[in-house]
Design an enzyme around this catalytic site. Sequence first.
Site, PDB file in Angstrom:
ATOM      1  N   GLU A 104      -5.779  16.497  35.145  1.00  0.00           N
ATOM      2  CA  GLU A 104      -5.337  17.318  34.005  1.00  0.00           C
ATOM      3  C   GLU A 104      -4.087  16.722  33.352  1.00  0.00           C
ATOM      4  O   GLU A 104      -3.931  16.757  32.138  1.00  0.00           O
ATOM      5  CB  GLU A 104      -5.062  18.760  34.464  1.00  0.00           C
TER       6      GLU A 104
ATOM      7  N   ALA B 294      -4.626  29.194  42.181  1.00  0.00           N
ATOM      8  CA  ALA B 294      -4.069  30.431  41.629  1.00  0.00           C
ATOM      9  C   ALA B 294      -5.076  31.561  41.789  1.00  0.00           C
ATOM     10  O   ALA B 294      -4.712  32.705  42.054  1.00  0.00           O
ATOM     11  CB  ALA B 294      -3.748  30.219  40.155  1.00  0.00           C
ATOM     12  N   GLN B 295      -6.329  31.186  41.626  1.00  0.00           N
ATOM     13  CA  GLN B 295      -7.400  32.172  41.723  1.00  0.00           C
ATOM     14  C   GLN B 295      -7.374  32.920  43.057  1.00  0.00           C
ATOM     15  O   GLN B 295      -7.395  34.150  43.113  1.00  0.00           O
ATOM     16  CB  GLN B 295      -8.720  31.407  41.569  1.00  0.00           C
TER      17      GLN B 295
ATOM     18  N   VAL C 297      15.539  31.723  48.771  1.00  0.00           N
ATOM     19  CA  VAL C 297      15.330  32.021  50.187  1.00  0.00           C
ATOM     20  C   VAL C 297      15.692  30.747  50.965  1.00  0.00           C
ATOM     21  O   VAL C 297      15.229  29.659  50.622  1.00  0.00           O
ATOM     22  CB  VAL C 297      13.854  32.378  50.464  1.00  0.00           C
TER      23      VAL C 297
ATOM     24  N   GLY D 275       5.319  33.928  42.141  1.00  0.00           N
ATOM     25  CA  GLY D 275       4.271  33.120  41.510  1.00  0.00           C
ATOM     26  C   GLY D 275       3.019  33.982  41.391  1.00  0.00           C
ATOM     27  O   GLY D 275       3.104  35.208  41.267  1.00  0.00           O
ATOM     28  N   TYR D 276       1.866  33.327  41.458  1.00  0.00           N
ATOM     29  CA  TYR D 276       0.598  34.054  41.257  1.00  0.00           C
ATOM     30  C   TYR D 276       0.395  35.134  42.317  1.00  0.00           C
ATOM     31  O   TYR D 276       0.074  36.280  42.017  1.00  0.00           O
ATOM     32  CB  TYR D 276      -0.581  33.064  41.258  1.00  0.00           C
TER      33      TYR D 276
ATOM     34  N   ASN E 264      12.890  35.922  43.982  1.00  0.00           N
ATOM     35  CA  ASN E 264      12.443  34.670  43.366  1.00  0.00           C
ATOM     36  C   ASN E 264      13.664  33.847  42.981  1.00  0.00           C
ATOM     37  O   ASN E 264      14.679  34.405  42.563  1.00  0.00           O
ATOM     38  CB  ASN E 264      11.583  34.947  42.130  1.00  0.00           C
TER      39      ASN E 264
END
Length: 396
Positions: free
Chosen positions: A169, A312-313, A82, A13-14, A38
């Site tokens: 959102e 995510a940041q 995993v 991911g991020y 992944n």
Amino acid sequence: MNSIPKIVILGAGYGGILTAQNLQKKLKNNEADVTLVNRHDYHYFTTELHMPAAGTQPETKTYEKISNLIDEFKIDLVKSNVTAIKPEERQVVLEDGTLSYDYLIIALGGDPETFGIPGMKEHAFSIRSINSVRAIREHIETQFKEFKKDGDETRLNFVVGGAGFTGIEFVGELANRLPEMAKQYGVDPSKVGLYNVEAAPSALPGFDPELVTYAMDTLTKKGVTFRIGVPVKACDENGVTVGEGERIEAKTVVWTGGIRGNHLIEDAGFEAMRGRVKVDEFLKAPGHENVFIIGDGSLMIGPEGRPYPPTAQIAMQQGERVAKNLIATIRGQQTEKFVFSNKGTVASLGKGEAVAVVAGKKIKGWPAAQLKKVVDARYLFIIGGMGLVLKKGRFL
Ligand code: FAD
Ligand code: NAD
């Protein structure tokens, strides 16, 4: 340790992609063996999932093959699930084998937090992956189709539980999409109900109050019914029970009430709060010099004494820092503490509408919506250059 250290990254991911990309950029040949694990062979843009969930953006614009994002001569990509992490044995168990490591980066994201609400896990959808949002979109379409056959009006009620950023959102997108679907299926749009139920005294708890009011007014005008200060207490196949026993009958419930760290972290025996491990300033799990936890599975306290929200940041910045520190460690150089640099928050409210706080400045409406597009495109640029931005049809 072997002469060539083995680095294993769990999750693309991020946090995981940024770790892998920064390692491949800076590691010299034979400095380390890097493996990225992944469960899918693609990376999805979680920050955009509310759109394909509602059907306002195609799924194909929301993911990219991992092999197009990394250099497989430098990173060994393993597509697998995993199933367990064994820190004492320095091993990771996959559905089809075992990997050993010298350094482990856990970047497996989060699981929905349902707080033990009866029926929520079994009957509500959640916005977590391409597969999960495909299921939501298809289910919504099915409700319109089935309504035409059986006339059951509860099929036209859509409940979103939780008005945090994900909930807001998503209802923003649904508020655009549902009237289109009503038209497409020849359904009276006044029969469609879109409910966003929030337990806290406000939507977007903790966000700028003026922007919260703007967001709620905008979404209310678009047809969203807010139930604020009303907890969802139970969920079943026919809807939710909220507040003091009131029912909202609906065949579609999407739970956006929060997330916890991936269950594999707690299963591995790491001390965790809501599945998230309080990592040190170098992003290491306490007591484990060679295990780093980043993204939604990690917990760090900010200068105001509150945990940073999982975003995510922060996951991206953590990935970059872990990669740099691993290289420094391998080279016997000084490592640096992780320092979060908050670039602000932008939340979409559907087509052409958003709210944002950037550098202390409030932005709303169309300019904020354009900013959101820039933020999304910037991410694609970081991981895949202008080629990926254009391939995913941004700015076209
Ligand atoms: P993820 O990005 O979730 O990646 C985890 C990876 O691990 C995935 O590829 C997954 O497939 C893989 N994985 C999981 N379990 C296994 C397993 N057992 N085996 C193998 N692989 C596995 N944040 C922002 O900063 N800005 C935003 O605008 C924003 N918008 C958002 C909008 C929505 C709708 C949502 C849901 C979230 C949003 N967030 C936003 C939050 C942000 O998406 C997350 O904080 C971020 O994705 C966390 O990154 P991560 O690397 O920890 O995990
Ligand atoms: P969240 O924890 O931020 O919000 C969950 C919301 O659900 C809260 O408002 C909470 O009060 C509410 N809730 C909890 N239990 C409830 C109940 N029983 N009944 C009704 N409401 C209930 O979770 P999220 O919105 O999924 O966000 C997860 C993380 O991702 C956060 O850190 C968020 O900042 C980040 N995110 C950011 C963006 C963005 O920046 N645009 C968008 C989406 C998510």
